[in-house]
Design a protein around this motif. Structure first.
Motif, PDB file in Angstrom:
ATOM      1  N   LEU A   1     -55.835  13.286  27.921  1.00  0.00           N
ATOM      2  CA  LEU A   1     -56.444  14.014  29.035  1.00  0.00           C
ATOM      3  C   LEU A   1     -57.894  14.290  28.685  1.00  0.00           C
ATOM      4  CD1 LEU A   1     -53.772  16.753  29.898  1.00  0.00           C
ATOM      5  CD2 LEU A   1     -54.337  14.722  31.234  1.00  0.00           C
ATOM      6  N   SER A   2     -58.750  14.254  29.675  1.00  0.00           N
ATOM      7  CA  SER A   2     -60.129  14.659  29.430  1.00  0.00           C
ATOM      8  C   SER A   2     -60.161  16.176  29.273  1.00  0.00           C
ATOM      9  CB  SER A   2     -61.038  14.225  30.577  1.00  0.00           C
ATOM     10  OG  SER A   2     -60.817  15.042  31.715  1.00  0.00           O
ATOM     11  N   VAL A   3     -61.203  16.653  28.625  1.00  0.00           N
ATOM     12  CA  VAL A   3     -61.353  18.096  28.466  1.00  0.00           C
ATOM     13  C   VAL A   3     -61.433  18.756  29.840  1.00  0.00           C
ATOM     14  CG1 VAL A   3     -62.876  19.908  27.572  1.00  0.00           C
ATOM     15  CG2 VAL A   3     -62.373  17.899  26.169  1.00  0.00           C
ATOM     16  N   GLY A   4     -62.087  18.105  30.791  1.00  0.00           N
ATOM     17  CA  GLY A   4     -62.151  18.639  32.150  1.00  0.00           C
ATOM     18  C   GLY A   4     -60.788  18.743  32.802  1.00  0.00           C
ATOM     19  N   GLU A   5     -59.962  17.699  32.626  1.00  0.00           N
ATOM     20  CA  GLU A   5     -58.609  17.728  33.187  1.00  0.00           C
ATOM     21  C   GLU A   5     -57.775  18.835  32.533  1.00  0.00           C
ATOM     22  OE1 GLU A   5     -58.014  12.976  34.214  1.00  0.00           O
ATOM     23  OE2 GLU A   5     -57.771  13.669  32.143  1.00  0.00           O
ATOM     24  N   LEU A   6     -57.914  18.976  31.223  1.00  0.00           N
ATOM     25  CA  LEU A   6     -57.197  20.057  30.532  1.00  0.00           C
ATOM     26  C   LEU A   6     -57.649  21.419  31.051  1.00  0.00           C
ATOM     27  CD1 LEU A   6     -56.891  19.216  26.725  1.00  0.00           C
ATOM     28  CD2 LEU A   6     -55.082  19.990  28.249  1.00  0.00           C
ATOM     29  N   GLY A   7     -58.953  21.586  31.232  1.00  0.00           N
ATOM     30  CA  GLY A   7     -59.479  22.847  31.749  1.00  0.00           C
ATOM     31  C   GLY A   7     -58.925  23.178  33.119  1.00  0.00           C
ATOM     32  N   GLU A   8     -58.853  22.172  33.988  1.00  0.00           N
ATOM     33  CA  GLU A   8     -58.281  22.388  35.319  1.00  0.00           C
ATOM     34  C   GLU A   8     -56.809  22.754  35.221  1.00  0.00           C
ATOM     35  OE1 GLU A   8     -58.960  19.207  38.099  1.00  0.00           O
ATOM     36  OE2 GLU A   8     -61.076  19.076  37.540  1.00  0.00           O
ATOM     37  N   ARG A   9     -56.084  22.022  34.405  1.00  0.00           N
ATOM     38  CA  ARG A   9     -54.639  22.257  34.260  1.00  0.00           C
ATOM     39  C   ARG A   9     -54.361  23.653  33.712  1.00  0.00           C
ATOM     40  NH1 ARG A   9     -49.941  22.384  35.443  1.00  0.00           N
ATOM     41  NH2 ARG A   9     -48.276  21.434  34.264  1.00  0.00           N
ATOM     42  N   LEU A  10     -55.163  24.081  32.737  1.00  0.00           N
ATOM     43  CA  LEU A  10     -54.951  25.372  32.086  1.00  0.00           C
ATOM     44  C   LEU A  10     -55.734  26.502  32.741  1.00  0.00           C
ATOM     45  CD1 LEU A  10     -55.135  24.112  28.395  1.00  0.00           C
ATOM     46  CD2 LEU A  10     -53.070  24.800  29.655  1.00  0.00           C
ATOM     47  N   ARG A  11     -56.585  26.153  33.703  1.00  0.00           N
ATOM     48  CA  ARG A  11     -57.433  27.135  34.380  1.00  0.00           C
ATOM     49  C   ARG A  11     -58.341  27.856  33.387  1.00  0.00           C
ATOM     50  NH1 ARG A  11     -52.852  26.188  36.975  1.00  0.00           N
ATOM     51  NH2 ARG A  11     -52.800  26.211  39.241  1.00  0.00           N
ATOM     52  N   LEU A  12     -58.947  27.043  32.502  1.00  0.00           N
ATOM     53  CA  LEU A  12     -59.869  27.562  31.495  1.00  0.00           C
ATOM     54  C   LEU A  12     -61.206  26.844  31.617  1.00  0.00           C
ATOM     55  CD1 LEU A  12     -57.582  27.590  28.302  1.00  0.00           C
ATOM     56  CD2 LEU A  12     -58.280  29.571  29.684  1.00  0.00           C
ATOM     57  N   ASP A  13     -62.283  27.561  31.361  1.00  0.00           N
ATOM     58  CA  ASP A  13     -63.593  26.924  31.352  1.00  0.00           C
ATOM     59  C   ASP A  13     -63.819  26.277  29.993  1.00  0.00           C
ATOM     60  OD1 ASP A  13     -65.104  28.806  29.504  1.00  0.00           O
ATOM     61  OD2 ASP A  13     -64.462  30.219  31.058  1.00  0.00           O
ATOM     62  N   SER A  14     -64.795  25.389  29.918  1.00  0.00           N
ATOM     63  CA  SER A  14     -65.013  24.627  28.685  1.00  0.00           C
ATOM     64  C   SER A  14     -65.429  25.526  27.527  1.00  0.00           C
ATOM     65  CB  SER A  14     -66.045  23.517  28.907  1.00  0.00           C
ATOM     66  OG  SER A  14     -67.293  24.067  29.253  1.00  0.00           O
TER      67      SER A  14
END
Length: 156
Positions: free
Chosen positions: A56-69
């Motif tokens: 997963l891209s870091v962006g996709e992970l952030g969206e999935r987890l609802r976390l900012d980078s």
């Protein structure tokens, strides 16, 4: 001193039981995950990676987890240092960083496979009640995200 603002009674608020329950559930997770050395946010990150079909891209992970980078990057660095994942540039798009599981990250899944069952036992909720609560909270998150409010990654 009567209460001329009953709408401000703590016991009538939605926010307080949500906040207190989230803290309590996080505390139970911390106890359940202590044996494997994961924090609750690290566990959530691993769950997202285990359920993904590949990196997963870091962006996709952030969206999935609802976390900012800014929150996610240090978390990924710690999981990488522990040997559970690796980060690399996407060869198709050098701007993207991909996170993928290592063999140790894959095998960690077995070590935590009993956590959901142990959590359920700790919560003292019937399976139907727990499912209904999860569904209500998912609907609440969706409502908040659709109006651009809390629940989504910062800056989204």
């Amino acid at each position: 001193m009567g209460n001329s603002y009953p709408q401000l009674d703590l016991d009538r608020q939605l926010c307080f039981p949500l906040y207190a329950a989230a803290r309590g559930v996080s505390r139970v997770y911390a106890e359940l995950l202590a044996d494997v050395g994961l924090t609750y946010p690290q566990y959530l990150t691993m769950l997202a990676l285990w359920s993904a079909d590949g990196a997963l891209s870091v962006g996709e992970l952030g969206e999935r987890l609802r976390l900012d980078s800014g929150t996610l990057t240090p978390l990924l660095k710690r999981l990488e240092a522990a040997g559970y994942l690796e980060r690399r540039r996407d060869p198709g798009d050098e701007r993207r960083v991909l996170a993928s599981l290592t063999p140790a990250g894959e095998s960690l899944r077995e070590s935590v496979s009993n956590v959901p069952l142990r959590l359920s036992a700790s919560l003292g909720l019937a399976a139907g009640d727990a499912a209904a609560l999860r569904d209500l909270l998912a609907r609440l998150m969706a409502n908040l995200e659709s109006r651009g409010g809390a629940g989504g990654p910062a800056g989204s």
